[in-house]
Design a protein around this motif. Structure first.
Motif, PDB file in Angstrom:
ATOM      1  N   ALA A 313      17.844  -2.673 -36.182  1.00 32.70           N
ATOM      2  CA  ALA A 313      16.755  -3.414 -35.549  1.00 32.70           C
ATOM      3  C   ALA A 313      17.301  -4.569 -34.710  1.00 32.70           C
ATOM      4  O   ALA A 313      18.284  -5.219 -35.074  1.00 32.70           O
ATOM      5  CB  ALA A 313      15.779  -3.940 -36.598  1.00 32.70           C
ATOM      6  N   THR A 314      16.624  -4.821 -33.599  1.00 30.57           N
ATOM      7  CA  THR A 314      17.063  -5.862 -32.666  1.00 30.57           C
ATOM      8  C   THR A 314      16.001  -6.944 -32.479  1.00 30.57           C
ATOM      9  O   THR A 314      16.118  -7.754 -31.555  1.00 30.57           O
ATOM     10  CB  THR A 314      17.386  -5.235 -31.299  1.00 30.57           C
ATOM     11  OG1 THR A 314      16.203  -4.577 -30.810  1.00 30.57           O
ATOM     12  CG2 THR A 314      18.512  -4.221 -31.410  1.00 30.57           C
ATOM     13  N   VAL A 315      14.990  -6.976 -33.306  1.00 31.73           N
ATOM     14  CA  VAL A 315      13.862  -7.892 -33.108  1.00 31.73           C
ATOM     15  C   VAL A 315      14.337  -9.343 -33.066  1.00 31.73           C
ATOM     16  O   VAL A 315      13.968 -10.108 -32.167  1.00 31.73           O
ATOM     17  CB  VAL A 315      12.814  -7.696 -34.214  1.00 31.73           C
ATOM     18  CG1 VAL A 315      11.676  -8.705 -34.061  1.00 31.73           C
ATOM     19  CG2 VAL A 315      12.267  -6.275 -34.182  1.00 31.73           C
ATOM     20  N   ILE A 316      15.170  -9.742 -34.029  1.00 32.80           N
ATOM     21  CA  ILE A 316      15.651 -11.129 -34.058  1.00 32.80           C
ATOM     22  C   ILE A 316      16.613 -11.384 -32.902  1.00 32.80           C
ATOM     23  O   ILE A 316      16.559 -12.434 -32.245  1.00 32.80           O
ATOM     24  CB  ILE A 316      16.320 -11.438 -35.408  1.00 32.80           C
ATOM     25  CG1 ILE A 316      15.311 -11.271 -36.551  1.00 32.80           C
ATOM     26  CG2 ILE A 316      16.882 -12.856 -35.415  1.00 32.80           C
ATOM     27  CD1 ILE A 316      15.901 -11.466 -37.941  1.00 32.80           C
ATOM     28  N   PRO A 352      29.333  -2.544 -19.540  1.00 28.57           N
ATOM     29  CA  PRO A 352      27.887  -2.491 -19.749  1.00 28.57           C
ATOM     30  C   PRO A 352      27.613  -1.645 -20.992  1.00 28.57           C
ATOM     31  O   PRO A 352      28.187  -0.576 -21.159  1.00 28.57           O
ATOM     32  CB  PRO A 352      27.365  -1.812 -18.480  1.00 28.57           C
ATOM     33  CG  PRO A 352      28.506  -0.974 -18.009  1.00 28.57           C
ATOM     34  CD  PRO A 352      29.764  -1.697 -18.417  1.00 28.57           C
ATOM     35  N   LEU A 353      26.754  -2.143 -21.877  1.00 30.57           N
ATOM     36  CA  LEU A 353      26.539  -1.438 -23.142  1.00 30.57           C
ATOM     37  C   LEU A 353      25.072  -1.507 -23.534  1.00 30.57           C
ATOM     38  O   LEU A 353      24.434  -2.557 -23.435  1.00 30.57           O
ATOM     39  CB  LEU A 353      27.381  -2.078 -24.248  1.00 30.57           C
ATOM     40  CG  LEU A 353      27.404  -1.355 -25.601  1.00 30.57           C
ATOM     41  CD1 LEU A 353      28.112  -0.012 -25.494  1.00 30.57           C
ATOM     42  CD2 LEU A 353      28.062  -2.225 -26.676  1.00 30.57           C
ATOM     43  N   ARG A 354      24.541  -0.381 -23.986  1.00 32.62           N
ATOM     44  CA  ARG A 354      23.224  -0.335 -24.624  1.00 32.62           C
ATOM     45  C   ARG A 354      23.448  -0.089 -26.107  1.00 32.62           C
ATOM     46  O   ARG A 354      24.170   0.832 -26.478  1.00 32.62           O
ATOM     47  CB  ARG A 354      22.371   0.770 -24.016  1.00 32.62           C
ATOM     48  CG  ARG A 354      21.116   1.085 -24.826  1.00 32.62           C
ATOM     49  CD  ARG A 354      20.165   2.006 -24.102  1.00 32.62           C
ATOM     50  NE  ARG A 354      19.414   1.275 -23.074  1.00 32.62           N
ATOM     51  CZ  ARG A 354      18.293   1.725 -22.511  1.00 32.62           C
ATOM     52  NH1 ARG A 354      17.793   2.901 -22.871  1.00 32.62           N
ATOM     53  NH2 ARG A 354      17.678   1.010 -21.589  1.00 32.62           N
ATOM     54  N   PHE A 355      22.812  -0.912 -26.955  1.00 25.80           N
ATOM     55  CA  PHE A 355      23.036  -0.752 -28.396  1.00 25.80           C
ATOM     56  C   PHE A 355      21.785  -1.135 -29.172  1.00 25.80           C
ATOM     57  O   PHE A 355      20.954  -1.919 -28.724  1.00 25.80           O
ATOM     58  CB  PHE A 355      24.238  -1.580 -28.862  1.00 25.80           C
ATOM     59  CG  PHE A 355      24.087  -3.067 -28.669  1.00 25.80           C
ATOM     60  CD1 PHE A 355      23.584  -3.868 -29.691  1.00 25.80           C
ATOM     61  CD2 PHE A 355      24.444  -3.678 -27.473  1.00 25.80           C
ATOM     62  CE1 PHE A 355      23.440  -5.236 -29.516  1.00 25.80           C
ATOM     63  CE2 PHE A 355      24.300  -5.052 -27.290  1.00 25.80           C
ATOM     64  CZ  PHE A 355      23.798  -5.832 -28.319  1.00 25.80           C
ATOM     65  N   GLY A 356      21.673  -0.571 -30.357  1.00 30.77           N
ATOM     66  CA  GLY A 356      20.634  -0.919 -31.310  1.00 30.77           C
ATOM     67  C   GLY A 356      19.290  -0.246 -31.078  1.00 30.77           C
ATOM     68  O   GLY A 356      19.038   0.368 -30.035  1.00 30.77           O
ATOM     69  N   ALA A 357      18.420  -0.346 -32.091  1.00 31.06           N
ATOM     70  CA  ALA A 357      17.012   0.082 -32.022  1.00 31.06           C
ATOM     71  C   ALA A 357      16.832   1.524 -31.571  1.00 31.06           C
ATOM     72  O   ALA A 357      15.972   1.825 -30.747  1.00 31.06           O
ATOM     73  CB  ALA A 357      16.225  -0.872 -31.127  1.00 31.06           C
ATOM     74  N   LYS A 358      17.631   2.409 -32.115  1.00 31.17           N
ATOM     75  CA  LYS A 358      17.509   3.826 -31.772  1.00 31.17           C
ATOM     76  C   LYS A 358      16.838   4.641 -32.870  1.00 31.17           C
ATOM     77  O   LYS A 358      16.482   5.791 -32.655  1.00 31.17           O
ATOM     78  CB  LYS A 358      18.899   4.420 -31.497  1.00 31.17           C
ATOM     79  CG  LYS A 358      19.640   3.837 -30.311  1.00 31.17           C
ATOM     80  CD  LYS A 358      20.966   4.555 -30.114  1.00 31.17           C
ATOM     81  CE  LYS A 358      21.696   4.087 -28.859  1.00 31.17           C
ATOM     82  NZ  LYS A 358      22.259   2.751 -29.019  1.00 31.17           N
ATOM     83  N   SER A 359      16.661   4.062 -34.076  1.00 29.66           N
ATOM     84  CA  SER A 359      16.337   4.884 -35.245  1.00 29.66           C
ATOM     85  C   SER A 359      14.862   5.178 -35.412  1.00 29.66           C
ATOM     86  O   SER A 359      14.487   6.279 -35.829  1.00 29.66           O
ATOM     87  CB  SER A 359      16.857   4.199 -36.517  1.00 29.66           C
ATOM     88  OG  SER A 359      16.174   2.971 -36.727  1.00 29.66           O
ATOM     89  N   GLY A 362       9.147   0.190 -34.520  1.00 31.93           N
ATOM     90  CA  GLY A 362       9.076  -1.045 -35.286  1.00 31.93           C
ATOM     91  C   GLY A 362      10.391  -1.762 -35.450  1.00 31.93           C
ATOM     92  O   GLY A 362      10.483  -2.711 -36.236  1.00 31.93           O
ATOM     93  N   THR A 363      11.424  -1.327 -34.706  1.00 32.59           N
ATOM     94  CA  THR A 363      12.747  -1.935 -34.844  1.00 32.59           C
ATOM     95  C   THR A 363      13.180  -2.696 -33.589  1.00 32.59           C
ATOM     96  O   THR A 363      14.336  -3.076 -33.471  1.00 32.59           O
ATOM     97  CB  THR A 363      13.808  -0.870 -35.173  1.00 32.59           C
ATOM     98  OG1 THR A 363      13.816   0.133 -34.148  1.00 32.59           O
ATOM     99  CG2 THR A 363      13.520  -0.210 -36.506  1.00 32.59           C
ATOM    100  N   GLY A 364      12.253  -2.930 -32.652  1.00 32.74           N
ATOM    101  CA  GLY A 364      12.616  -3.605 -31.419  1.00 32.74           C
ATOM    102  C   GLY A 364      12.988  -2.618 -30.334  1.00 32.74           C
ATOM    103  O   GLY A 364      12.611  -1.440 -30.371  1.00 32.74           O
ATOM    104  N   HIS A 365      13.758  -3.109 -29.363  1.00 30.34           N
ATOM    105  CA  HIS A 365      14.164  -2.282 -28.222  1.00 30.34           C
ATOM    106  C   HIS A 365      15.684  -2.279 -28.112  1.00 30.34           C
ATOM    107  O   HIS A 365      16.340  -3.260 -28.482  1.00 30.34           O
ATOM    108  CB  HIS A 365      13.570  -2.841 -26.925  1.00 30.34           C
ATOM    109  CG  HIS A 365      12.087  -2.977 -26.955  1.00 30.34           C
ATOM    110  ND1 HIS A 365      11.451  -4.142 -27.373  1.00 30.34           N
ATOM    111  CD2 HIS A 365      11.093  -2.102 -26.644  1.00 30.34           C
ATOM    112  CE1 HIS A 365      10.144  -3.972 -27.310  1.00 30.34           C
ATOM    113  NE2 HIS A 365       9.898  -2.747 -26.872  1.00 30.34           N
ATOM    114  N   PRO A 366      16.256  -1.179 -27.588  1.00 28.14           N
ATOM    115  CA  PRO A 366      17.700  -1.209 -27.332  1.00 28.14           C
ATOM    116  C   PRO A 366      18.058  -2.378 -26.418  1.00 28.14           C
ATOM    117  O   PRO A 366      17.308  -2.722 -25.496  1.00 28.14           O
ATOM    118  CB  PRO A 366      17.953   0.134 -26.638  1.00 28.14           C
ATOM    119  CG  PRO A 366      16.839   1.013 -27.093  1.00 28.14           C
ATOM    120  CD  PRO A 366      15.648   0.107 -27.238  1.00 28.14           C
TER     121      PRO A 366
END
Length: 493
Positions: A313-316, A352-359, A362-366
């Motif tokens: 999750a990337t919300v924070i 350049p990197l895209r990471f997180g929030a793939k699962s 409710g976990t935010g955005h990449p």
């Protein structure tokens, strides 16, 4: 004496989109007979303690497979059956035995098996017969089913949350087993159903005093061999989920029944008061940034891989980036693909990197950004008490003043060594964001100026009154206001 020991454990979040196969067990821990390391893991302490006990006694300890998968979703059916049968075949080859002493978690759910541990224990009982001692150590975040209670002689459960006492409780398990085998005690297990779903951190009141009370009773009354609380695991949608109390007495069934009931009703009377206060990501950052001395620890408590979520999750992080927060570190965000990209780029590269929030929703955005790869570590590890927790190939990236640890194996944030393993000094950061509900507390409280518990996004079903359970009974708090006023034979949903 000939004693067989083995361990088969994971914790299943039935709402998690991440399934567990054999590779998940092998990535976390898979030790064939006799190959378990000297250091215990959370659910394998009965093996390492058993080695010491049997060596002192001159008894023969026959080790079976020990394996553990970090919590996630449903266990693949073939994986469970093959690991179960592996242990059962080892037991058959070891016969005759005087006892079977196991390390289990107790919250596993497999495809086709609503109660895998009950299935395993029943099959073991069928092999050894009714007179051979069968006992196990359990995690309190488990499901104590009638099938398990019928198969085993007794269970000992970790008392502490965070689980700092898994070795101590394994020693209790073996103490009772030895006293039973040598004829000094006759353990009888009594169970009371509290009919409640709650969370019970022992790092705060009122659970701290309750656990101290359990230990005082054990110390003062020789007829009470062990007292335990099954907290239950609210993300496990199974019919017998919920809080239960266990009293193991020396042949005093009536006394055990009365004590388990007394303790269980005491817990029920305090329902809803155990959980730590929670705030959202905006309030958490408001408070953290107003505190002058660091490090302030924000626990992203519901994106906890220890509860079966992805930990991505990337919300924070999104809120931190929006506010321009710097001098901060996040550990960890699970993203195996991003880790591979960073390792290929190498230390010092800007990419350049895209990471997180793939699962899951409710976990935010990449997160997209130009990051600097600060350090890459193959097969990274952190401490967890006396144990070691691997988090796989890992990368330390720097983005807009924030240091971020990316992992390729999902595991919660147990210890500040997760940061130092990636060349980050956590004590020099004003803000640390970690992913854990409470297991982090024992280690991070030693360096934190303050700890804030943050409920950000919806990666985990953390409100049982509203969770869309399909199998959990309805006559249980908080789904029902006072289930102890309901008929005993109320049907589950």
């Amino acid at each position: 004496m000939r004693i067989f020991t083995a361990a088969l454990a994971t914790e299943t979040n039935t709402f998690s989109p991440i399934c567990i196969d054999r590779r998940a067990f092998e990535e976390s821990l898979y030790a064939p007979p006799g190959q378990h390391p000297a250091t215990p893991t959370l659910c394998t302490a009965p093996i390492t303690v058993g080695r010491k006990v049997c060596a002192e006694k001159g008894w023969t300890l026959i080790e079976g497979t020990a394996t553990w998968a970090d919590p996630a979703g449903l266990v693949n059916r073939q994986t469970f059956e093959s690991l179960r049968d592996e242990i059962l075949d080892q037991l058959k080859a070891a016969m005759p035995v005087d006892a079977v002493v196991l390390g289990l978690h107790g919250a596993m759910v497999a495809d086709g098996y609503i109660d895998p541990e009950g299935d395993l224990l029943s099959r073991i009982r069928g092999i050894v017969g009714p007179d051979v001692l069968l006992c196990a150590e359990l995690d309190p975040h488990s499901h104590l089913t009638a099938k398990r209670v019928a198969a085993a002689d007794f269970f000992v459960v970790f008392k502490e949350f965070p689980h700092t006492d898994f070795v101590d409780r394994a020693e209790d398990l073996w103490r009772i087993a030895v006293d039973t085998l040598e004829g000094r005690v006759k353990p009888v297990m009594s169970v009371f159903d509290c009919r409640m779903i709650d969370v019970f951190p022992t790092s705060r009141e009122p659970m701290r005093s309750f656990v101290d009370r359990l230990m005082a009773i054990e110390a003062e009354d020789p007829e009470v061999l062990s007292l335990s609380v099954i907290h239950g695991f609210m993300a496990g949608d199974v019919p017998e989920m919920g809080t239960k109390t266990i009293a193991v007495t020396d042949g005093k069934k009536d006394k055990g029944e009365a004590l388990a009931r007394e303790l269980g009703l005491d817990l029920f009377a305090k329902r809803g008061t155990f959980m730590m206060p929670q705030i959202d990501e905006k309030a958490a950052l408001d408070q953290a940034l107003a505190i002058e001395t660091g490090p302030v620890v924000i626990a992203d408590m519901w994106d906890n891989p220890g509860g079966g979520t992805a930990g991505d999750a990337t919300v924070i992080l999104e809120e931190m980036l929006a506010r321009g927060v710097t001098n901060a570190a996040i550990g960890m965000i699970w993203d195996p693909i991003a880790v591979q990209i960073c390792m290929a780029a190498g230390e010092g590269a800007e990419i350049p990197l895209r990471f997180g929030a793939k699962s899951a929703p409710g976990t935010g955005h990449p997160v997209d950004g130009l990051v600097k790869v600060m350090k890459v570590v193959p097969s990274a590890e952190m401490r967890f008490g006396d144990s070691i927790a691997p988090f796989g190939d890992a990368a330390h990236i720097h983005l807009a003043g924030i240091d971020i640890v990316l992992s390729s194996v999902r595991v919660q944030s147990y210890d500040p060594s997760l940061f130092t393993a990636l060349a980050i000094d956590p004590t020099q950061k004003h803000l640390l964001v970690i992913k854990s509900t409470n297991h982090f507390y024992a280690a991070f409280s030693k360096i934190a100026s303050e700890i804030l518990y943050c409920a950000a996004g919806t990666p985990y079903p953390n409100n049982p009154a509203k969770t869309a359970y399909r199998h959990v009974r309805r006559d249980i708090w908080p789904i029902m206001a006072n289930p102890h006023d309901a008929p005993e034979d109320s049907e589950a949903a």
